[in-house]
Design an enzyme around this catalytic site. Sequence first.
Site, PDB file in Angstrom:
ATOM      1  CD  GLU A 123      -8.468   0.421   4.084  1.00  0.00           C
ATOM      2  OE1 GLU A 123      -7.647   0.825   5.399  1.00  0.00           O
ATOM      3  OE2 GLU A 123      -8.583   1.328   3.367  1.00  0.00           O
ATOM      4  CG  HIS A 144     -11.920   5.280   3.270  1.00  0.00           C
ATOM      5  ND1 HIS A 144     -12.181   7.355   4.039  1.00  0.00           N
ATOM      6  CD2 HIS A 144      -9.940   5.607   3.537  1.00  0.00           C
ATOM      7  CE1 HIS A 144     -11.678   7.233   4.582  1.00  0.00           C
ATOM      8  NE2 HIS A 144     -10.234   6.731   4.438  1.00  0.00           N
ATOM      9  CG  ASN A 167      -1.461   1.178   1.694  1.00  0.00           C
ATOM     10  OD1 ASN A 167      -1.718   2.367   0.681  1.00  0.00           O
ATOM     11  ND2 ASN A 167      -2.850   1.406   2.244  1.00  0.00           N
TER      12      ASN A 167
END
Length: 399
Positions: free
Chosen positions: A383, A178, A10
């Site tokens: 996530e 998100h 990420n």
Amino acid sequence: MSQQYVLVLNCGSSSLKFAIIDPQSGHEKLSGLAECLGLENASLKYTLNDIKQTLPLIPNAEHTQAITILVQLINEHQLSSQLIGVGHRVVHGGEQFTRSVIITDEVISAIAQMSTLAPLHNPANLIGIQTATKAFNSLPQIAVFDTAFHQTMPSQAYLYALPYSLYKNHAVRRYGFHGTSHYFVSQQAAKILQKPISNLNFISAHLGNGCSITAIKSGKSVDTSMGLTPLEGLMMGTRSGDVDPGLFTFLASLGYTNIQIDELLNKKSGLLGLSELSNDCRIIEEAYEKQDPQAILALDVFCYRLAKYIASYTVPLGQLDAIIFTGGIGENSSLIREKVINLLTIFGLSIDHDKNLLARFGQSGIITNNKKGPQAIVIPTNEEWVIALDTATLVLENK
Ligand code: AMP
């Protein structure tokens, strides 16, 4: 040991979050964060088999150097033979990507094209993809988009009341962000309520440094508060959220340049701007407990605006089964949750003080005690796990 893990990358604008995850259980064998990339104090922290370590990086190290060190770490500990693929968080997928995909040359050029809509994030995501592809050239690389979950929004939710040609010619519309977090917590909420997600309607509030809420009908996003960029919607740590668009010309008339206006709205507003203290909610809460008037003001505005957004998101849902709190603030701040729920008694919500106080530091659960009407639930987001699961699914489908 057989291959089973996914490397999740990420790449933020000045950070790299990484993890090696078992997609079945969500167990993280390795996790870490390289911070302050591009700055003198760049560093990399990681936890391997539950042991924490910190590595200083070369001053001004960028994403490429951080990933190179991560690759060395993976090779040193003979982890690469256990990997089945690499999953990348990609911030903007525009209208093209409605689900996760295997990365090809076409996908790379589409992500590059979308950089105009996410200039801080998509270029960093591409560096992650290119460096990881070189380092692990035998492994499939998968892109998981923040925007994909919101591609189910109807046009009445995603269009601005602007000339339609701006949408047709320049893709000006609301995208939402998100998405991976809103998807994950809604799936978890259905498990907690022990009902199929197809029978449930949620409003999920992801409250971290960035904040957004999403109306989720039968598992699908039908409206969300972030828009063309992650600046729209709720008040955030340093971002203003919604303002009167007339503010731009007013600030310009005061002599502010475009860059200064952008910085004011993105970096100097929100909790930081109103409290004049910090963007860190913990610091503001400490001052709030000591009756600091600016801290009280900042939290009052934060909660009032969030409650108003939640109330308005009952419109696309009709029936509401639960409000979900997640993200650093949503998962830990019993104060903010209580203030928001107390503004929503019109929906029959009633806070359970004990349960609300207990729900923090990774503890999930229902924090309301009303017999009828919607519940409020705290759910830690994950996530990285969604990225690992999507990666594993695509790798298996394409074997
Ligand atoms: P995230 O972006 O999800 O990591 O969330 C960061 C935000 O969570 C920051 O504003 C932190 O101050 C806030 N946060 C983390 N822990 C707590 C806590 N115990 N109480 C209140 N806010 C917290």
